[in-house]
Design an enzyme around this catalytic site. Structure first.
Site, PDB file in Angstrom:
ATOM      1  N   ASP A  46     -46.621  22.412 -13.328  1.00  0.00           N
ATOM      2  CA  ASP A  46     -46.734  23.975 -12.176  1.00  0.00           C
ATOM      3  C   ASP A  46     -47.104  24.661 -12.594  1.00  0.00           C
ATOM      4  O   ASP A  46     -47.821  25.045 -13.676  1.00  0.00           O
ATOM      5  CB  ASP A  46     -45.339  24.145 -11.879  1.00  0.00           C
ATOM      6  CG  ASP A  46     -44.881  24.065 -10.626  1.00  0.00           C
ATOM      7  OD1 ASP A  46     -45.438  25.207  -9.995  1.00  0.00           O
ATOM      8  OD2 ASP A  46     -44.690  23.263  -9.006  1.00  0.00           O
ATOM      9  N   HIS A  80     -42.688  29.190  -8.132  1.00  0.00           N
ATOM     10  CA  HIS A  80     -43.154  28.804  -8.198  1.00  0.00           C
ATOM     11  C   HIS A  80     -42.223  27.017  -9.205  1.00  0.00           C
ATOM     12  O   HIS A  80     -41.385  26.530  -8.232  1.00  0.00           O
ATOM     13  CB  HIS A  80     -44.187  28.022  -7.530  1.00  0.00           C
ATOM     14  CG  HIS A  80     -44.566  26.497  -7.129  1.00  0.00           C
ATOM     15  ND1 HIS A  80     -45.099  25.294  -7.151  1.00  0.00           N
ATOM     16  CD2 HIS A  80     -44.518  26.332  -5.374  1.00  0.00           C
ATOM     17  CE1 HIS A  80     -44.326  24.047  -6.585  1.00  0.00           C
ATOM     18  NE2 HIS A  80     -44.785  24.956  -5.328  1.00  0.00           N
ATOM     19  N   SER A 242     -44.170  20.998  -1.622  1.00  0.00           N
ATOM     20  CA  SER A 242     -44.114  20.898  -3.720  1.00  0.00           C
ATOM     21  C   SER A 242     -42.683  20.263  -3.154  1.00  0.00           C
ATOM     22  O   SER A 242     -42.230  19.647  -4.237  1.00  0.00           O
ATOM     23  CB  SER A 242     -44.401  22.315  -4.094  1.00  0.00           C
ATOM     24  OG  SER A 242     -45.859  21.735  -4.222  1.00  0.00           O
TER      25      SER A 242
END
Length: 383
Positions: A46, A80, A242
């Protein structure tokens, strides 16, 4: 990501965790009596993972990242990757997110994503090298919350190699359904489980890409997430595939922890067999694939038969893919508690994109489970 409300983690623990509606909908407390993900390692590929958040302290295995691929692994550029790690394995300490598999461990990797400077992109490890390194490690699950509209032969080969080494790979189907709804990779590669996102009603998010790439669906809408890389507060109402991918990875970790002798094929087959759906398994939905994941249905059945160890449940005979149809949404839907309920009106929602979940608590209650998350769109430099 849509982030209208910020919540300071230390001051609003109950507020943040109460927004994780999918934990109660999936009956996480009951599952944790059987499995918490202990003994399972998950690679989070990620934007990097911050191992110092209260919820991730002691959960991130930084030393297991090869030094040649460690650049930026623990310096999340947006929040994130850290959010994905917390959704998977967060302890919930200090007001952080509570992971669905709180005793699993995370191995962090950063790859190049949009929003990075050119210098940062050039320094980021190559995804092909990352996937190969994970394939050669004792990580069991690879969580990939990034997407690209181009397929690369070397990337596909690396993913195939990882699958051959017994890894279970998950990736978000993408968040472009309202625009291009194009094929995105790695979710569209044959050896990757593509995950779409559903909301609290079990309806697929309007943004969630649909089509042949979708194999399973998981919660992803209205999930709290770190607002940014400052890690000062969480934000509400985040959406995207996600998050759904992270929930799917954590679900697999719960099952694998309870059945450490199972193979990736058997873990995946158990998720497919027990997924909530209102159509025959032989005709996967364009929107939800084989259905919404329900790991509890595996964990509560001590005699569950996972099938053959060496047969890929997503493989097709003679290389011919099974068509993913859009079954009617008016048929009875199997609920996560094993009963039946009515699916949403087919006239008001896209066919095959809804599934209502019934969860029985102190009193019978209709609980909607769904999700969305913001996918990272990776930019990729090529020689």
């Amino acid at each position: 990501m849509a982030l209208p409300v910020g919540l300071a983690p230390s001051a609003a623990a109950a507020d943040v965790q109460s927004q994780q509606w999918y934990l109660s909908a999936m009956k996480a407390d009951e599952m944790w009596k059987t499995s918490t993900g202990k003994g399972v390692k998950i690679a989070v590929v990620d934007t990097g993972v911050n191992p110092s958040t209260p919820s991730l302290q002691g959960q991130v295995l930084v030393d297991e990242v090869p030094k040649s691929l460690s650049y930026g692994a623990t310096k999340d550029i947006s929040g994130h990757g850290t959010t994905m790690a917390e959704i998977i394995a967060g302890t919930g300490h200090g007001g952080g997110l509570k992971g669905l598999a709180p005793d699993a461990k995370v191995v962090p990797y950063r790859v190049a994503v949009r929003g990075m400077s050119l210098s940062e992109q050039n320094k980021a490890p190559d995804p092909v090298a990352v996937i190969k390194a994970i394939a050669n490690s004792d990580v069991k699950i690879i969580n990939m919350s990034f997407a690209d509209d181009i397929s690369y032969d070397d990337e596909q080969a690396a993913i195939k190699y990882a699958a051959s080494k017994g890894k279970l790979l998950f990736a978000g189907s993408g968040n472009d359904a309202q625009t291009t709804n194009g094929k995105l990779y790695p979710a569209s590669y044959p050896d990757v489980v593509g995950v779409s996102a559903v909301d609290k009603t079990g309806t697929v998010g309007k943004f969630s890409n649909h089509g042949f790439s979708v194999d399973l669906a998981a919660p992803g809408v209205d999930i709290p997430a770190w607002c940014n890389a400052s890690f000062h507060s969480y934000c509400s109402h985040v959406y995207g595939t996600s998050d759904a991918t992270a929930v799917a990875s954590a679900s697999a970790a719960l099952i694998w922890s309870a059945h450490p002798d199972w193979t990736a094929n058997q873990v995946l087959r158990s998720l497919i067999d027990t997924a909530g759906r209102e159509w025959p398994k032989e005709t996967p939905s364009n929107y939800l694939g084989y259905g919404i994941i329900r790991p509890r249905k595996v964990l509560e059945n001590a005699h569950y038969n996972p099938g053959p160890a060496n047969v890929d449940p997503l493989a097709v005979e003679d290389g011919v893919a099974k068509p993913k149809t859009s079954p009617s949404a008016s048929a009875p839907a199997k609920s996560p508690s094993g009963g039946e309920t009515s699916a949403a009106d087919a006239g008001s929602k896209s066919s095959g994109n809804t599934l209502t979940w019934v969860v029985v608590g102190a009193a019978a209650a209709l609980v909607v489970i769904g999700g969305a998350a913001f996918a990272v769109i990776r930019s990729r430099r090529r020689a």
